[in-house]
Scaffold this active site. Structure first.
Site, mmCIF file in Angstrom:
data_model
loop_
_atom_site.group_PDB
_atom_site.id
_atom_site.type_symbol
_atom_site.label_atom_id
_atom_site.label_comp_id
_atom_site.label_asym_id
_atom_site.label_seq_id
_atom_site.Cartn_x
_atom_site.Cartn_y
_atom_site.Cartn_z
ATOM 1 N N GLY A 187 5.667 2.787 1.098
ATOM 2 C CA GLY A 187 6.524 3.376 -0.447
ATOM 3 C C GLY A 187 7.120 2.746 -2.088
ATOM 4 N N SER A 192 0.756 -1.048 0.019
ATOM 5 C CA SER A 192 0.163 -0.463 -0.330
ATOM 6 C C SER A 192 0.930 1.210 0.283
ATOM 7 C CB SER A 192 -1.449 -0.031 0.699
ATOM 8 O OG SER A 192 -0.140 0.157 2.086
ATOM 9 N N LYS A 193 0.089 2.731 -0.019
ATOM 10 C CA LYS A 193 1.179 3.932 0.055
ATOM 11 C C LYS A 193 2.072 3.802 0.971
ATOM 12 C CE LYS A 193 -1.339 7.623 -1.747
ATOM 13 N NZ LYS A 193 -2.200 8.330 -2.045
ATOM 14 N N ARG A 194 1.774 3.741 1.956
ATOM 15 C CA ARG A 194 2.724 3.700 3.135
ATOM 16 C C ARG A 194 3.469 2.753 3.373
ATOM 17 N NH1 ARG A 194 -0.145 -0.190 6.668
ATOM 18 N NH2 ARG A 194 -1.687 -0.354 5.808
#
Ligand code: GLU
Length: 477
Positions: A251, A247-249
């Site tokens: 990186g 996910s976006k988290r």
């Protein structure tokens, strides 16, 4: 003719799982000489981000995928922006109302919230408005009472065959009377995807497997209209590890993140295609044209693939190795300029040295940081088993080579190599016994992007002799 579509929502961010879906859609269409269509799914106005559509175009272009029809290039069935097709959706929803396959729902948010809290029907809508009389409906419409349109799910079971997951059966009992048209007049994804896929003559729907369980509802809509159901290819998600989706988290999740880290578009495309799809041949490096040629739906995997940054790094290194030198230099030049402050260093020759050794251009600075300044190093670096050098004999070897290099007239790679090897020979030494200590004294590092003679050329005579003397100091401490 096979027609596939990529249907991203303009969120301002291209998750590599989405890009992978686009690639599979592209390969499947192009393999069969078909068409690959771009459709912007922007009916969720709350999620809309300015400039996000450009990111989609830019991503496809950079990845080397060219869509055949879309909002920018037109096509027979456009426009390809869902928010611009609004009237169509309402027309089709009303057709379903007419057929008794959908109904107006005037329930307020408060009523629905209360229903959910009371929990009598689970999370499902209780079909309150299904029993409204014709007169009640007409009166509400006349009084402009806000409404949504819901699908009336029929009784029974719905079965379909997915090309990847096989037969999927869902009890219609488990399906809610989903909203097709929202109170703002916009269609939900659940409705729009069916209408659009039909109107755009999409033959193969490829998308994330989070849609697998909703597909029976879509099929009921196709049946209600009497339309042909497309072939479905649902793909497993890209995972960060066994438990968590990428996910976006994390990186590394978007195409843009990876480009920023110095990965080449071709390498990213190659790598993410292999995440969840396996070719028949035992090979890993493929151009996009080769992928079109060999792509086969049968190779798509049911199980989630784990994104392995190390593997991507390796693959990128392979692409850099195979790259034309001038292209590499263009890409590396600014990094080299930033990394080397010393005057007179030949950047092109440094580029040539590192090209086969780095996996991204951002690995260059660390590899060549010794050029500007000799790092502090420990004399144990001189010890090398294979080269038969240690802290004691390296001192002798350096003392032996310094006067030879002082006298050297030709300061070029071949001459310097020759002179060092000759010195080794004359003294009954192995080549490495001269080359290794020189290399260590010049770089202060256990690994260098080139050999001893190349280091001498790179640093120039003066700096070379200076560093060799420093080597003697370090070894005599
Ligand atoms: N807009 C949907 C998404 O971005 C597309 C799903 C589909 O391909 O149908 O998830």
């Amino acid at each position: 003719m096979i027609r596939t579509r990529f249907a991203p929502s303009p969120t301002g961010y291209m998750h590599i799982g989405n890009l992978r879906t686009a690639l599979y859609e592209y390969f499947i269409a192009k393999h069969a000489g078909g068409k690959f269509i771009l459709r912007i799914e922007d009916t969720d106005r709350e999620r809309y981000v300015d400039g996000a559509v450009d990111i989609i175009y830019k991503t496809l272009e950079t990845a080397g995928i060219k869509h055949d029809e879309g909002p920018d290039v037109g096509g027979d069935y456009g426009p390809y922006v869902q928010s611009e097709r609004q009237n169509d959706y309402m027309k089709y929803a009303l057709m379903l109302v007419e057929k008794g396959e959908a109904y107006y729902c005037f329930c307020t948010k408060e009523r629905l919230d209360k229903l959910r809290e009371d929990g009598d029907t689970g999370v499902k809508y209780d079909r309150h408005c299904l029993s409204l009389s014709k007169e009640e409906i007409e009166e509400n419409l006349r009084n402009n009472v806000p409404f949504v349109i819901r699908q009336k799910i029929r009784e029974g079971k719905t079965t379909f065959v997915d090309e990847v997951y096989g037969e999927v059966t869902v009890d219609n009992e488990d399906m809610e009377d989903q909203i097709l048209i929202k109170s703002d007049g916009m269609p939900t994804y659940n409705f729009a995807n069916v209408i659009d896929d039909h109107l755009m003559n999409i033959t193969h729907v490829i998308r994330g497997n989070e849609y697998l369980s909703s597909t029976p509802k879509y099929n009921l809509l196709y049946e209600a209209f009497g339309w042909e159901i497309p072939t479905y290819i649902h793909v497993a998600p890209v995972m960060k590890d066994k438990h968590e989706k990428l996910s976006k988290r994390n990186g590394d999740a978007s195409f843009q993140d990876l480009l920023k880290k110095g990965y080449l578009p071709e390498a990213i495309v190659n790598y993410i295609t292999l995440l969840g799809w396996a070719p028949k041949e035992n090979r890993e490096i493929f151009t996009i044209d080769e992928l079109i040629e060999i792509f086969d739906i049968k190779g798509i995997s049911k199980s989630p693939a784990i994104f392995d940054p190390e593997k991507l790094r390796w693959m990128n290194g392979e692409y850099i190795k195979a790259m034309d030198f001038e292209d590499f230099y263009k890409m590396a030049e600014s990094v080299l300029k930033n990394a080397i402050k010393t005057e007179g260093i030949d950047l092109r020759s440094v580029a040539g040295m590192v090209k086969s050794r780095v996996c991204t251009v951002y690995e260059i600075p660390e590899m060549i940081d010794f050029i500007d300044e000799l790092p502090d190093y420990d004399k144990s670096l001189y010890k090398h088993k294979k080269m038969k050098t240690n802290e004691e004999n390296s001192l002798d070897f350096l003392r032996l080579i310094i006067p030879v290099l002082e006298k050297a007239e030709n300061w070029d790679n071949d001459s310097l190599y020759e002179v060092m090897v000759q010195t080794a020979k004359d003294n009954g030494l192995k080549n490495g016994q001269i080359l290794w200590p020189v290399r260590t004294a010049l770089s202060g590092k256990p690994t260098t992007p080139c050999g001893a003679s190349e280091l001498c050329v790179l640093l120039g005579k003066e700096e070379t002799l200076k560093r060799l003397s420093e080597g003697i100091e370090i070894l005599t401490k």
